[in-house]
Enzyme design. Structure first.
Site, short mmCIF file in Angstrom:
data_model
loop_
_atom_site.label_atom_id
_atom_site.label_comp_id
_atom_site.label_asym_id
_atom_site.label_seq_id
_atom_site.Cartn_x
_atom_site.Cartn_y
_atom_site.Cartn_z
N ARG A 123 7.25 -7.74 -17.21
CA ARG A 123 7.53 -7.36 -18.59
C ARG A 123 8.96 -6.90 -18.81
O ARG A 123 9.40 -6.84 -19.97
CB ARG A 123 6.55 -6.28 -19.05
CG ARG A 123 5.10 -6.68 -18.92
CD ARG A 123 4.76 -7.98 -19.65
NE ARG A 123 3.33 -8.30 -19.56
CZ ARG A 123 2.77 -9.34 -20.13
NH1 ARG A 123 3.49 -10.23 -20.81
NH2 ARG A 123 1.48 -9.56 -20.00
N LEU A 147 2.35 3.30 -8.45
CA LEU A 147 3.70 2.74 -8.50
C LEU A 147 3.71 1.24 -8.18
O LEU A 147 4.48 0.48 -8.79
CB LEU A 147 4.59 3.52 -7.51
CG LEU A 147 6.04 3.09 -7.38
CD1 LEU A 147 6.76 3.08 -8.72
CD2 LEU A 147 6.77 4.01 -6.39
N HIS A 148 2.86 0.80 -7.28
CA HIS A 148 2.81 -0.63 -6.96
C HIS A 148 2.43 -1.44 -8.19
O HIS A 148 3.07 -2.45 -8.51
CB HIS A 148 1.81 -0.88 -5.83
CG HIS A 148 1.53 -2.32 -5.59
ND1 HIS A 148 2.47 -3.20 -5.12
CD2 HIS A 148 0.41 -3.06 -5.79
CE1 HIS A 148 1.94 -4.41 -5.03
NE2 HIS A 148 0.70 -4.35 -5.43
N ALA A 172 -10.45 3.51 -33.07
CA ALA A 172 -10.55 3.28 -34.50
C ALA A 172 -12.01 3.17 -34.95
O ALA A 172 -12.29 3.03 -36.13
CB ALA A 172 -9.78 2.02 -34.89
N ARG A 173 -12.95 3.21 -33.99
CA ARG A 173 -14.35 3.35 -34.39
C ARG A 173 -14.60 4.79 -34.83
O ARG A 173 -15.43 5.04 -35.69
CB ARG A 173 -15.31 3.11 -33.19
CG ARG A 173 -15.57 1.70 -32.84
CD ARG A 173 -16.68 1.64 -31.77
NE ARG A 173 -18.02 1.72 -32.35
CZ ARG A 173 -19.14 1.88 -31.63
NH1 ARG A 173 -19.07 2.00 -30.31
NH2 ARG A 173 -20.31 1.95 -32.22
N GLN A 198 -1.16 -7.62 -25.03
CA GLN A 198 -0.51 -8.19 -23.83
C GLN A 198 -0.62 -7.23 -22.65
O GLN A 198 -0.90 -7.60 -21.53
CB GLN A 198 0.97 -8.45 -24.09
CG GLN A 198 1.27 -9.60 -25.00
CD GLN A 198 2.75 -9.96 -24.98
OE1 GLN A 198 3.60 -9.16 -24.59
NE2 GLN A 198 3.06 -11.18 -25.40
N GLU A 215 -7.58 4.72 -24.93
CA GLU A 215 -6.93 4.36 -26.18
C GLU A 215 -7.57 5.10 -27.34
O GLU A 215 -8.78 5.38 -27.35
CB GLU A 215 -7.05 2.84 -26.42
CG GLU A 215 -6.30 2.41 -27.67
CD GLU A 215 -6.26 0.89 -27.88
OE1 GLU A 215 -6.73 0.15 -27.00
OE2 GLU A 215 -5.75 0.47 -28.94
N TYR A 216 -6.77 5.39 -28.32
CA TYR A 216 -7.20 5.95 -29.60
C TYR A 216 -8.28 5.05 -30.17
O TYR A 216 -8.12 3.83 -30.21
CB TYR A 216 -5.98 5.99 -30.51
CG TYR A 216 -6.19 6.67 -31.83
CD1 TYR A 216 -5.98 8.05 -31.98
CD2 TYR A 216 -6.56 5.94 -32.95
CE1 TYR A 216 -6.14 8.67 -33.20
CE2 TYR A 216 -6.73 6.56 -34.18
CZ TYR A 216 -6.52 7.92 -34.30
OH TYR A 216 -6.69 8.53 -35.52
N THR A 222 0.79 -1.23 0.00
CA THR A 222 0.00 0.00 0.00
C THR A 222 0.83 1.29 0.00
O THR A 222 0.41 2.25 -0.64
CB THR A 222 -1.03 0.01 1.16
OG1 THR A 222 -0.35 -0.19 2.39
CG2 THR A 222 -2.07 -1.07 0.96
#
Lengths: 312, 312, 312, 312
Positions: free
Chosen positions: D231, D221-222, D123-124, D109, D120-121, D89
């Site tokens: 990743r 940050l957690h 595309a519709r 991913q 998100e951008y 926490t």
């Protein structure tokens, strides 16, 4: 139906595997278990497992109200009360798990509903099938001119045929090249022994967004209803709406009292802002209210008049 | 056992209500369903419902790996692999619902695990019972001098008796005054018709933190294991650890392969930092490493030597 | 004001620490930073940090709409559109962190809003202060007879004095005994060297639910508005509503356009079910609709008539 | 660098907009604000906003420990302690917002990390750019034979050229046909007035998975460290790992003490199961332990010997 042989076998085994349980059981949903409900050209939704029923919602609400619930004696009335007053936690007490086959561009919208558990088929690990969504001609619509995020008129025959030809050709060609890059025979050996195959995690990037993927998707009833509220709505893109509609049918079999309250208080509901409510009251009192001076923008006024069934 | 008559009736009805189901069913867990497992002096945990089994974890992992999983043929091995490599989503495919009776100060720790669904008994709406947690004398421990967040030696007889007397007296007195302020007879009429009763939502503030509350608590297996990892740990406060241990027993009946992997790779596991691993390798190679110059603080060095079974 | 000397020092340091930043900055909120806003008798809310402003909501909405947003040129209009149509993700782009001092029974309601980050003062580790919430006499209300979860008339003088006396006496006595059990002087040495002190994690259970605790609470703007929608509502318990109202004032300084849209489309809004909307349309068309035959229960009908400003 | 003119303008404006603030400010991160860090061939990561610093983690930990923290006087030591003992926490008290341009298959991913805020951008709503990820030749690797989810040797020249040719050709052809189906000139008018254009929400399905998209991504940050742990790991696919590495550089500028502790206790750490620890202790005590009889499978034994720097 795009269900694999392995899955068909699993389905047959599952349906043979009746057990006794003390858990709440819903016969109407048991009758649907494991069976794929077809959606789009190669997709499906099928229920894999579930927990709870209408009674589980009531049970949870009653623990909250404890001794105090003597007054509310009827389950359907309690469920409607909970829905009307935006209670959420009792609906979280039911859970359902689906197996879904769907085009990648639909999966990209769907995954934005974060409060769910998902295990998706991995194209890093496994080969994708040669299956693409190709819309039915009556779904090929022009860009809407009034709504930047919607569809207008259906394309006429020649334009539709042109589009279908492009979609089919590109999907198949990119899949051919996906296989070419992988250079992998069904038994895992190289097709062309003189060449190295590209890693699966790379080759997949050549596939188009209408390629089908599949996943297990599990959510509680509250979050499922949140999904359906947005995706069974007429503003949702057709290709995700048909999944939502198939799932709405499942909800009706599973928790009929919740489904009815959800239709009344969510799907068919409208929200009035403070200003809109004030105007409605004044209209009811016989006042001749006009957009000018109403505090609403012309767009909001138009939306309100449509909602109230009046000429704008 | 602090289960109400209404709940006892519900339990009897539930146990009489066997149905057939196609869903995965776990006989060992069915045998535990609805039955309260006693915890502390008035608390309990009981399983109300569940979804999935060891096989559901494997099924989800295999959809991710698709055709590629031929290699991993054994379920137990796959579950151990998933646990060892910190995979989480396959474990989210199982779900369980508990009914828990617990002291409020334990509930306050427990609720910090956010990824769960909770319906708690409402003291705004209903009356609280006269039930308090009074520790067994062997649980009355002094403040630890080495760990500011822990317990030291058990109090001796006279000191323990003094504490128990205070706890019992204050809990009962504050409850007496709670009832006095409410001025409410069991049938809802005023005890003293000459006085107004205080609203329940206010009167409750006079209760002490060892008063028992209850809730339905539902979580997926991944989040349940996260809870158990922290709360079945020896550093957890005893009063929540006993709940975690009761639930760990449930997990063992429900998903035995997952429970075994969890014991090996989580409960009994230790994490080595890069520096700790380097020191371990050097010790194994016969080098005489000292704390000074090791890169570890004296505290970390001490922890490492204990872990490795060496004199610090 | 129940802010510690250490916090006062921190506050003074923070206010002295001006820096330059390229980040979006809101002067009206900077002017409120760190300063406690008093709530109840010893509580407060103060803003510790924030990220984003009205412009950050617009910026996020525009990345979603990309090149397509030329049409919507005005920020306030876009924010109202997003709020009206239940868009949530653009509001998640702003974040705020509060330091709050609040009674434990309020903290128990508040923590149910799961989508937030919380660090609470630990009574396992540290000593609790002798600070309790004692309601103002005009807040001492009787149990509502029409709403099991609410307050009715304010208690008269003698009854209120009786309640206040009980609350004060019990809180102080249980705190006295908390200190007695701990047997700990301010410097950490035993008060009575002949006795062992009880561990803090145990002694705390003797405190009453109106004892004050404190925490850092951080949430994104979407989840903060969800909290305010429920807790600034007239049905919320007074003791949490006053916190929500203080935070609503912060939102107005921070993101004025969002705050205005939120007031119009959430706080002052009502949702009409399909049936309620149909009845409203028929009333507007001049039809004489009655409850009987309307499809609404008497309770829903009564709620609708009140909403529409009609005699029920 | 695939940043639009509009974004470049926004960047210039942002960098001109210095303000004074009382909030914690990190000069090293201010110096990086808004500037795109190039990733892959057309992608980037750039920091848009942030909240908190190393001190905010410490501040939150100290409110939890209250008066009790006199003992831990040093911030870096406290942060290392929190990281070592899996406290989460306090790290949630810091927040950061990135603008990222990335290929769709990477976005798929990335989005699985649910505890983040994303816009998100669309595309519709908007047109996608003609930008695709085409790997550098040294990244074109064969499928790994030992790890079904990884890469093996780099393809030789001719094989690589063949793959690159297919990727480039298909991406461009499918984009050509995307434009053809849309039938939309840059000014929104039809390219070919005799034809109807397909709705954007449909045409997008013809694009390949290496097409670039972009989003705002905000996390605490957690959760950011949770993302980086998976990743920035050597088992992550290269194409997402390079984004994680760019973000790790940001973390080092932003919260250097947290970054150091994270490197030691997470990125470079290994977890030993109970059995692995027991074997390690016995090896240290001089015992000659063999795989057979160790309780480890051959695979686990091999992993352990590698970890301990021994010949397997």
């Amino acid at each position: 139906m795009a269900i694999t042989d392995a899955q068909r076998l699993e389905l047959a085994e599952a349906k043979a595997g009746r057990s006794e349980t003390l858990r709440p059981t819903v016969p109407a949903l048991e009758a649907m278990l494991f069976e794929p409900i077809p959606v789009l050209d190669h997709g499906f939704v099928r229920v894999i497992d579930y927990m709870g029923d209408d009674g589980a919602v009531v049970q949870a609400a009653r623990v909250s109200y404890g001794r105090g619930t003597k007054a509310v004696t009827e389950d359907r009335g309690l469920i409607r009360y909970l829905m009307r007053h935006w209670h959420s936690t009792p609906f979280e007490m039911c859970e359902i798990k689906f197996h879904v086959k769907l085009p990648i561009f639909v999966a990209r919208q769907w995954i934005r509903h974060r409060m769910a558990n998902v295990n998706e088929y991995s194209a890093r690990y496994s080969l994708m099938d040669r299956e693409f969504y190709i819309p039915a001609p009556e779904q090929l619509a022009a860009q809407s001119v009034v709504n930047r995020q919607g569809r207008g008129a259906v394309l006429d025959g020649a334009d539709a045929a042109h589009v279908l030809d492009l979609l089919r050709r590109d999907a198949n060609q990119t899949y051919d090249h996906y296989e070419d890059m992988l250079n992998e025979a069904p038994d895992g050996t190289p097709r062309d022994p003189a060449r190295q195959g590209l890693a699966r995690e790379l080759a997949r990037m050549n596939l188009t967004l209408n390629t089908y993927t599949q996943w297990y998707w599990k959510a509680d009833l509250h979050n499922l209803l949140g999904f359906l509220r947005l995706r069974a709505d007429s503003h949702a893109q057709y290709e995700i709406r048909v999944y939502a509609e198939a799932m709405m049918g499942v909800v009706e079999a599973w928790v009929p009292a919740v489904a009815e309250a959800f239709r009344d208080y969510r799907l068919g509901a409208v929200t009035f802002s403070a200003q809109m409510l004030d105007i409605t009251r004044r209209l009811l009192a016989g006042e001749a209210v006009q957009q000018r001076g109403s505090g609403l923008s012309p767009r909001e006024w138009r939306e309100l008049m449509q909602t109230l069934g009046r000429e704008a």
